[in-house]
Design an enzyme around this catalytic site. Structure first.
Site, PDB file in Angstrom:
ATOM      1  N   ASP A  44      -3.417  -7.649  -9.798  1.00 10.82           N
ATOM      2  CA  ASP A  44      -2.816  -8.115 -11.030  1.00 10.82           C
ATOM      3  C   ASP A  44      -1.733  -9.440 -11.041  1.00 10.82           C
ATOM      4  O   ASP A  44      -1.343  -9.939 -11.996  1.00 10.82           O
ATOM      5  CB  ASP A  44      -1.965  -6.819 -11.617  1.00 10.82           C
ATOM      6  N   LYS A 113      -5.957   0.321  -6.886  1.00  9.98           N
ATOM      7  CA  LYS A 113      -4.751   0.360  -6.209  1.00  9.98           C
ATOM      8  C   LYS A 113      -3.535   0.391  -7.532  1.00  9.98           C
ATOM      9  O   LYS A 113      -3.845   0.031  -8.441  1.00  9.98           O
ATOM     10  CB  LYS A 113      -4.396  -1.112  -5.508  1.00  9.98           C
ATOM     11  N   GLU A 182       4.728  -4.178   0.384  1.00  7.33           N
ATOM     12  CA  GLU A 182       4.968  -5.463   0.358  1.00  7.33           C
ATOM     13  C   GLU A 182       6.746  -5.575   0.152  1.00  7.33           C
ATOM     14  O   GLU A 182       7.369  -4.831  -0.058  1.00  7.33           O
ATOM     15  CB  GLU A 182       4.759  -5.561  -1.239  1.00  7.33           C
TER      16      GLU A 182
HETATM   17  O1  KIV Z   1      -1.445  -8.092  -7.257  1.00 16.35           O
HETATM   18  C1  KIV Z   1      -1.450  -8.501  -6.148  1.00 16.35           C
HETATM   19  O2  KIV Z   1      -2.023  -9.582  -5.656  1.00 16.35           O
HETATM   20  C2  KIV Z   1      -0.881  -7.429  -5.190  1.00 16.35           C
HETATM   21  C3  KIV Z   1      -0.658  -7.784  -3.692  1.00 16.35           C
HETATM   22  C4  KIV Z   1       0.467  -8.872  -3.871  1.00 16.35           C
HETATM   23  C5  KIV Z   1      -0.762  -7.012  -2.708  1.00 16.35           C
HETATM   24  O3  KIV Z   1      -0.775  -6.545  -5.488  1.00 16.35           O
END
Ligand code: KIV
Length: 275
Positions: A44, A113, A182
């Site tokens: 996102d 995710k 993260e």
């Molecule tokens: O949205 C994204 O790119 C992420 C990464 C930073 C892990 O969640």
């Protein structure tokens, strides 16, 4: 060979590092796939690096499906992970399953995710029960920036560090196949990576994670609004793009582009009839 959740599991067992990058479109996904990346996350982060928002909170399910579809068409071998945007799973377990299903059915992803630990366990369990692989995401979770007071490294105090460890363990119990860590101290990531049997994928979490993920515009020097400390610029594509754009402008203005070899011909006979 197609990367699957089994590839991720086996990589941890063998001690092979996993590689993940974000992508949001067909041609970038294809290039990454040809470079043999293990996983492509349609993050996102799209909201910031592609759509120009100041954070990820405005991203919608429609945005995510649109871009996940494009990436899925370009990724033959990489595992495609669709990110669940803000408010697509926090609202209810039902919403979480429906929206995770959309990223798989409409977007063509093979996994989803979502951010959070203890507070999203019911959602994670229900999505996994629906036979959709889930990647967890803990630490500096960007959808919580208003609670954190900004993009701040998490887990520096004992209390928060313990909470993050607990979150990792309960996500594993809930059935996630992998966890993104993260913006946490490297030593904390090392403890978590040791304590869970599923692969940890780090971004700003040090080298002991089982794999790494970066936003591709960051690692190619294409996004300058914000450069976190953990980003390494692997190529300066931003500068090369700007040089290309300038050269194009110059040649069009001078009249040297298009040249003869870029033009189509017409038969003299047809042409004569036009005068
Ligand atoms: O949205 C994204 O790119 C992420 C990464 C930073 C892990 O969640």
């Amino acid at each position: 060979m197609k990367n699957t959740v089994t590839t991720f599991k086996e990589a941890k067992e063998k001690g092979t590092k996993l590689t993940v990058l974000t992508a949001y479109d067909y041609s970038t996904a294809k290039l990454m796939d040809e470079a043999n990346i293990n996983g492509i996350l349609v993050g996102d982060s799209l909201g910031m690096v592609c759509l120009g928002y100041k954070d990820t909170l405005s991203v919608t399910m429609e945005d995510m499906i649109h871009h996940t579809k494009a990436v899925s068409r370009g990724a033959k071998n990489a595992l495609v992970i669709g990110d669940m945007p803000f408010m697509s799973y926090q609202t209810s377990v039902y919403d979480a399953v429906v929206n995770a299903g959309r990223l798989i059915k409409e977007g063509g992803a093979q996994a989803v995710k979502l951010e959070g630990g203890a507070i999203v366990l019911e959602q994670v369990k229900a999505i996994v029960k629906a036979q959709i692989p889930v990647m967890g995401h803990i630490g500096l979770t960007p959808q919580s920036i208003n609670m954190f007071g900004g993009f701040k490294v998490q887990g520096k105090s004992e209390e928060v560090a313990r909470q993050i460890i607990e979150d990792a363990k309960s996500l594993e119990e809930a059935g996630v196949f992998s966890i993104t860590l993260e913006g946490i101290p490297e030593k904390l990531a090392e403890i978590i990576t040791r304590e869970v049997s599923i692969p940890t994928i780090g971004i700003g979490a040090g080298a002991s994670c089982d794999g790494q993920v970066l936003v591709y515009q960051d690692m190619l020097g294409m996004f300058s609004d914000m450069t976190p400390k953990f980003v390494k610029k692997f190529a300066d594509v931003g500068t090369i793009m700007k040089q290309g754009f300038s050269k194009y402008i110059e040649e069009v203005q001078k009249g040297t582009f298009p040249a003869k070899e870029h033009c189509f011909k017409i038969d003299e006979e047809v042409l004569n009839k036009l005068y």
